[in-house]
Design an enzyme around this catalytic site. Structure first.
Site, PDB file in Angstrom:
ATOM      1  N   SER A 128       0.319  -1.711   0.100  1.00  0.00           N
ATOM      2  CA  SER A 128      -0.833  -0.123  -0.100  1.00  0.00           C
ATOM      3  C   SER A 128       0.767   1.507  -0.030  1.00  0.00           C
ATOM      4  O   SER A 128       2.257   0.884   0.511  1.00  0.00           O
ATOM      5  CB  SER A 128      -0.664  -0.038   1.397  1.00  0.00           C
ATOM      6  OG  SER A 128      -1.136   1.499   1.692  1.00  0.00           O
ATOM      7  N   TYR A 173      -3.265  -0.597   9.888  1.00  0.00           N
ATOM      8  CA  TYR A 173      -3.154  -1.005   9.209  1.00  0.00           C
ATOM      9  C   TYR A 173      -1.431  -1.020   8.312  1.00  0.00           C
ATOM     10  O   TYR A 173      -1.240  -1.609   7.817  1.00  0.00           O
ATOM     11  CB  TYR A 173      -4.097  -0.158   8.397  1.00  0.00           C
ATOM     12  CG  TYR A 173      -4.359  -1.024   6.880  1.00  0.00           C
ATOM     13  CD1 TYR A 173      -4.347  -1.963   6.006  1.00  0.00           C
ATOM     14  CD2 TYR A 173      -3.629   0.396   5.707  1.00  0.00           C
ATOM     15  CE1 TYR A 173      -4.875  -1.905   5.309  1.00  0.00           C
ATOM     16  CE2 TYR A 173      -3.827   0.413   4.447  1.00  0.00           C
ATOM     17  CZ  TYR A 173      -4.213  -1.287   4.432  1.00  0.00           C
ATOM     18  OH  TYR A 173      -4.278  -1.281   3.016  1.00  0.00           O
TER      19      TYR A 173
END
Ligand SMILES: NC(=O)c1ccc[n+]([C@@H]2O[C@H](COP(=O)([O-])OP(=O)(O)OC[C@H]3O[C@@H](n4cnc5c(N)ncnc54)[C@H](O)[C@@H]3O)[C@@H](O)[C@H]2O)c1
Ligand SMILES: [Zn+2]
Length: 679
Positions: free
Chosen positions: A556, A569
């Site tokens: 990400s 996350y």
């Protein structure tokens, strides 16, 4: 029936015959019908023959699969036939007999159909008929079983001369309804379509009944101690543990997709004493040699042999197989033979476990397995009545390396970039994972879709393609046992694994103070640990295959960018990103590349965004949730919205045929976010 046109009758009969596997092998055999139509050129009646063209399967034959030839011109070929040495030239001459354009290319068996003086002709490859055709005393058996109704035709390679032979036999034996073609199959005929079909079925069923009544009790010999089938769970586990090595063996010369069968037919054959002798004799029907090679590789260890011992022995046997095949090629090749097509086995048999079959794609691999199952049935029938005596090696070679077959292979379309590659994609029931699976499948890969929910994984697989293209499996990537089971399922479905996409994920957006210990663990279990477990299980297969491979992490932007409210996350994404570098360094020795993609702002299709994360992010950024995609687009350098397909394209580039020398890289796919530039 009578209101059908001649070709319609032929299609209906062909579909009925071809859809029952007892009648013919996949894509094996051909059928024809003769009739009269008005010639649009002269307005006069013209006699035609409709005959199944080259390629295709009788069970699904359509009118477009028929070649239509003028009978007067076909028959005239007899006068210019230059003799058996040049019979292959007649295939090109068939093109000059075609009636109108369109239709399929005439096959090598066209002569048999055109020259035999019967309105309807069936040429089939039934296991029962080939059992008689390959019995050492096939000729005597034929007259014993059928009297003078079926005539024996000694082995001859398919072609114009075989057509002439059968035509002559039919003329000399007006009482006959068909013949057994030594080493090959059957041909039957009739004045009507129904009569030809009935005659075909009578020959096939009579042979089967005769074998059933007269076969010795143990055609494959007595049971071989220790070679019986392992219990199902054990044999599947052993098959999965051996699959990588076996795929590597089949793929030394070129990469192959695999198919596994542990059908009783296979296990019973391998459990009996005569299987090594029979397997070494090889297959017989002309269809077989390109699909299965002349003979299989047979592991000569009992079912109880350990995985380690089996792997060591398989590698020795592979070397011996390659030498033996090279010897066969060298003994038989002539100056104008096509080049050797690789010396690896296409069928590998493991006692107690089953059969691995291989091909350039899943369908070809599956059909190779079907063909070897046909061969086992043939051997059982022939040995039950007599001794199995296939055609000799030189004839097998002539078929396998026939110039006409080579020309067919050369005409095949170029394979797609991901052909023969097997991809395992986690979290692929939706979003980025599904888009990636779709892209890889469109580029020719076989794809395994692993996700939490089996029904959703299977639905995504079904959307992408049939069982030869996509498989859906259930796996919680944070559960080691479940991951292994999913990898095993992939390996048993397609033979191995070449490409992993660690995509499964979920997202919680919380501040440090709101993030619970369980929140933190969950994020890390699914993404950091989950991708570690998947990489580990898949790399085990890849290393055994010795075929290299790719592991792609969908990390990400957040693996490098410190966004707000994102501790759990983003920390686990950074963990994944470092796994890319660690594994790139460690697995490079095995030719395995490890790379990552850093997406950002993929709102459309994303389950993560739909299930709260989107609302939360929207709140964090002070925009409406429905405008989040546009919001993300506006803050990018390119001012473009990122879609799941863009991530899929990056995955394809990283593991595709162009990007061969890059490992340890992350590719941002975020329409340009300066704060997330890599340095
Ligand atoms: N959407 C984005 O903007 C974006 C940005 C950066 C990274 N990513 C990453 O891309 C990946 C895919 O995200 P998406 O946006 O397509 O989300 P998605 O929710 O549509 O897809 C994630 C899939 O993973 C599955 N999954 C969740 N937990 C699992 C588990 N324990 N085992 C197996 N499967 C599990 C889900 O069922 C779902 O199908 C994720 O890793 C995500 O972090 C997405
Ligand atoms: Zn044939």
């Amino acid at each position: 029936m009578t209101d059908l046109t001649v070709p319609q009758q032929l299609i209906a009969r062909s579909n009925r015959l071809g859809s029952d596997p007892k009648n013919t092998n996949y894509a094996g055999g051909n059928t024809s019908a003769k009739g009269t139509e008005t010639d649009p050129v002269t307005g006069q009646p013209v006699e035609l023959v409709w005959v199944k063209g080259s390629g295709g399967d009788l069970g699904t034959l359509k009118e477009a699969g028929l070649a239509v030839l003028r009978l007067d011109r076909m028959r005239a070929l007899v006068d210019v036939y230059p003799g058996i040495e040049r019979e292959d030239e007649m295939v090109a001459a068939f093109d000059y007999c075609l009636h109108g354009k369109g239709g399929a290319a005439p096959s090598i068996d066209t002569a048999m159909h055109g020259l035999v003086d019967a309105a309807h002709v069936d040429h089939l490859h039934p296991d029962s008929g080939i059992a008689i055709a390959t019995a050492a005393d096939g000729e005597a058996l034929t007259s014993k079983i059928y009297g003078d109704k079926v005539v024996w035709v000694p082995w001859r390679r398919p072609g114009f001369q075989l057509g002439l032979d059968i035509a002559a036999i039919k003329e000399k034996n007006p009482q006959a309804v068909g013949c057994i073609l030594g080493g090959h199959g059957i041909t039957a005929w009739g004045d009507t379509s129904d009569e030809a079909e009935a005659n075909s079925l009578w020959i096939i069923d009579t042979a089967a009944a005769y074998i059933a009544e007269n076969s010795k009790a143990e055609p494959f010999g007595p049971a071989l101690d220790g070679y019986g089938a392992l219990p199902e769970a054990e044999r599947r586990a052993k098959a999965a543990a051996l699959a990588g090595t076996i795929r590597g063996i089949a793929s030394k010369d070129r990469p192959m997709v695999g198919h596994f069968s542990d059908a009783d037919v296979v296990l019973d054959f391998l459990a009996a004493a005569e299987h090594p002798r029979l397997a070494a004799l090889g297959t017989s029907c002309p269809d077989h040699f390109l699909r299965t090679k002349v003979k299989p590789l047979v592991l000569d260890l009992p079912a109880s042999a350990s995985v380690e011992d089996s792997i060591a022995r398989l590698k020795e046997l592979h070397e011996a197989y390659r030498e033996d095949y090279q010897g066969y090629y060298d003994r038989n090749a002539t100056a104008d033979s096509p080049a050797i097509r690789g010396a690896d086995p296409l069928i590998v048999l493991v006692p107690g476990v089953g059969m691995f079959s291989f091909g350039k794609d899943k369908q070809t691999a599956r059909v190779a397995g079907e063909f070897y199952t046909n061969a086992i049935n043939v051997m059982r029938g022939a040995e039950g009545l007599s001794t199995y005596a296939p055609i000799d090696e030189a004839e097998k070679f002539r078929i396998e390396y026939w110039a006409l077959e080579e020309a067919k292979l050369q005409r095949m379309p170029k394979p797609k970039p991901m052909a023969s590659r097997i991809a395992f994609i986690t979290g692929a029931a939706g979003g980025i994972g599904k888009a990636t699976a779709k892209k890889l499948a469109a580029e020719g890969a076989c794809v395994v879709i692993a996700d939490l929910d089996l029904a959703k994984a299977q639905a995504a697989a079904a959307e992408i393609g049939g069982a030869d293209v996509a498989l859906g499996v259930a796996a919680d990537v944070s559960d080691e046992v479940a991951v292994q089971a999913a990898i095993d399922a992939a390996v048993l479905a397609f033979g191995g694994i070449d490409l992993v996409v660690n995509n499964a994920g979920l997202s919680l957006s919380k501040s440090l103070l709101d993030t619970t210990g369980e929140d933190f663990d969950l994020q890390h279990r699914v993404m950091a640990k989950g991708s570690f477990l998947v990489s580990k299980a898949a790399a085990t297969v890849m290393i055994a295959q010795e075929m290299g491979g790719d592991i792609i992490y969908i990390s990400s932007k957040n693996s490098v960018f410190a966004g707000p409210n994102n501790i759990a996350y983003s920390a686990t994404k950074a963990n994944q990103a470092h796994q890319v570098r660690l594994l790139a360094a460690e697995l490079g020795a095995h030719g395995i590349k490890v790379n990552g993609v850093n997406p950002d702002g993929v709102v459309q299709g994303s389950g993560i965004f739909a299930s709260g994360w989107g609302a939360n992010r929207a709140a964090v950024y002070g925009v409406e949730e429905k405008d989040l995609g546009k919001f993300y687009a506006q803050r990018t350098i390119l001012k473009k919205e990122v879609l799941p397909e863009h991530i899929a394209n990056a995955v394809f580039v990283l593991c595709g045929p162009e990007m061969t020398h890059t490992t340890g890289l992350h590719v941002p796919v975020d329409a340009g976010v300066a704060a997330a530039f890599l340095r």
